[in-house]
Design a protein around this motif. Structure first.
Motif, short mmCIF file in Angstrom:
data_model
loop_
_atom_site.label_atom_id
_atom_site.label_comp_id
_atom_site.label_asym_id
_atom_site.label_seq_id
_atom_site.Cartn_x
_atom_site.Cartn_y
_atom_site.Cartn_z
N GLU A 3 -6.06 3.88 10.10
CA GLU A 3 -6.49 5.34 10.23
C GLU A 3 -5.23 6.22 10.76
N PRO A 4 -5.26 7.32 9.84
CA PRO A 4 -3.93 8.20 10.14
C PRO A 4 -3.50 8.35 11.46
N HIS A 5 -4.32 8.48 12.42
CA HIS A 5 -4.20 8.92 13.96
C HIS A 5 -3.43 7.89 14.62
N GLY A 6 -3.49 6.53 14.07
CA GLY A 6 -2.95 5.21 14.46
C GLY A 6 -3.99 4.33 15.03
N ALA A 7 -5.17 4.38 14.63
CA ALA A 7 -6.25 3.37 14.90
C ALA A 7 -6.00 2.26 13.82
N PHE A 8 -6.13 0.94 14.25
CA PHE A 8 -5.79 -0.41 13.45
C PHE A 8 -6.91 -1.14 13.98
N PRO A 24 -2.00 5.55 6.16
CA PRO A 24 -3.01 4.46 5.66
C PRO A 24 -2.52 3.98 4.28
N ALA A 25 -2.17 4.72 3.30
CA ALA A 25 -1.86 4.35 2.14
C ALA A 25 -0.64 3.15 2.15
N GLY A 26 0.24 3.48 3.32
CA GLY A 26 1.37 2.69 3.22
C GLY A 26 1.07 1.25 4.09
N SER A 81 1.42 -5.01 7.19
CA SER A 81 2.70 -4.04 7.27
C SER A 81 2.37 -2.65 7.38
N VAL A 82 2.32 -1.78 8.52
CA VAL A 82 1.67 -0.93 8.75
C VAL A 82 3.00 0.32 8.66
N GLN A 83 2.95 1.20 7.94
CA GLN A 83 3.95 2.30 7.66
C GLN A 83 3.66 3.43 8.87
N LYS A 84 4.86 3.65 9.47
CA LYS A 84 4.68 4.69 10.47
C LYS A 84 5.02 6.16 9.72
N ASP A 86 1.18 -4.76 -2.91
CA ASP A 86 -0.16 -3.85 -2.69
C ASP A 86 -1.31 -4.13 -2.14
N GLY A 87 -1.14 -4.81 -1.03
CA GLY A 87 -2.39 -5.21 -0.12
C GLY A 87 -3.05 -6.30 -0.43
#
Length: 151
Positions: A33-38, A62-64, A77-80, A128-129
């Motif tokens: 989630e954009p706010h940082g929830a994983f 999220p797209a990254g 891999s989680v993009q900041k 690509d995930g």
């Protein structure tokens, strides 16, 4: 009833790597989630359900977020959202749960990070995930002793 898998984490200025040690996992679900929830959930080899959720230190894209499923573990891999080094993995700043540990094999300090824009070896494992990894992709192991001795 669900269980917590062993999770190793490391960061770069632009990404956070979360490696979930769960051999032969099925029904894998990763949500960013954009706010940082994983959040992560999967079914292990014996049919046990494994899951965990964390509130990451900063915002993410999220797209990254990409996932590489190997035979022994799953690497996320989680993009900041913004480049920079986080003080900790979690927004709360408290010590992570005992099942979350530092991944010293992937760890890189600020002053050690390569400055080139070329994708690193770590990135070659992600497709690509939905990438399928080889048997050795993302294995958790100690460095080769012969290399460490310089032979």
């Amino acid at each position: 009833m669900s269980h917590n898998p062993e999770v190793l984490w490391a960061q770069r200025s632009d990404k956070v790597y979360l490696t979930v040690a769960l051999p032969d996992a099925k029904d894998i679900s990763v949500k960013c989630e954009p706010h940082g929830a994983f959040s992560f959930s999967a079914v292990g080899a014996q049919g046990k359900r494994f899951e965990f959720s964390v509130e990451l230190y900063g915002k993410i894209v999220p797209a990254g977020c990409k996932t590489n499923v190997g035979l022994r573990n799953i690497i996320c891999s989680v993009q900041k959202e913004e480049k920079g080094w986080w003080k900790s993995l979690l927004k709360s700043g408290v010590k992570p749960a005992p099942y979350i540990k530092v991944d010293w094999n992937k760890w890189c300090d600020e002053d050690e990070e390569p400055t080139s824009d070329v994708a690193s070896d770590d990135e070659s494992a992600f497709v690509d995930g939905e990438g399928e990894g080889s048997d050795d992709d993302g294995m958790l192991y100690l460095p080769d002793l012969e290399k460490a001795r310089g032979n």
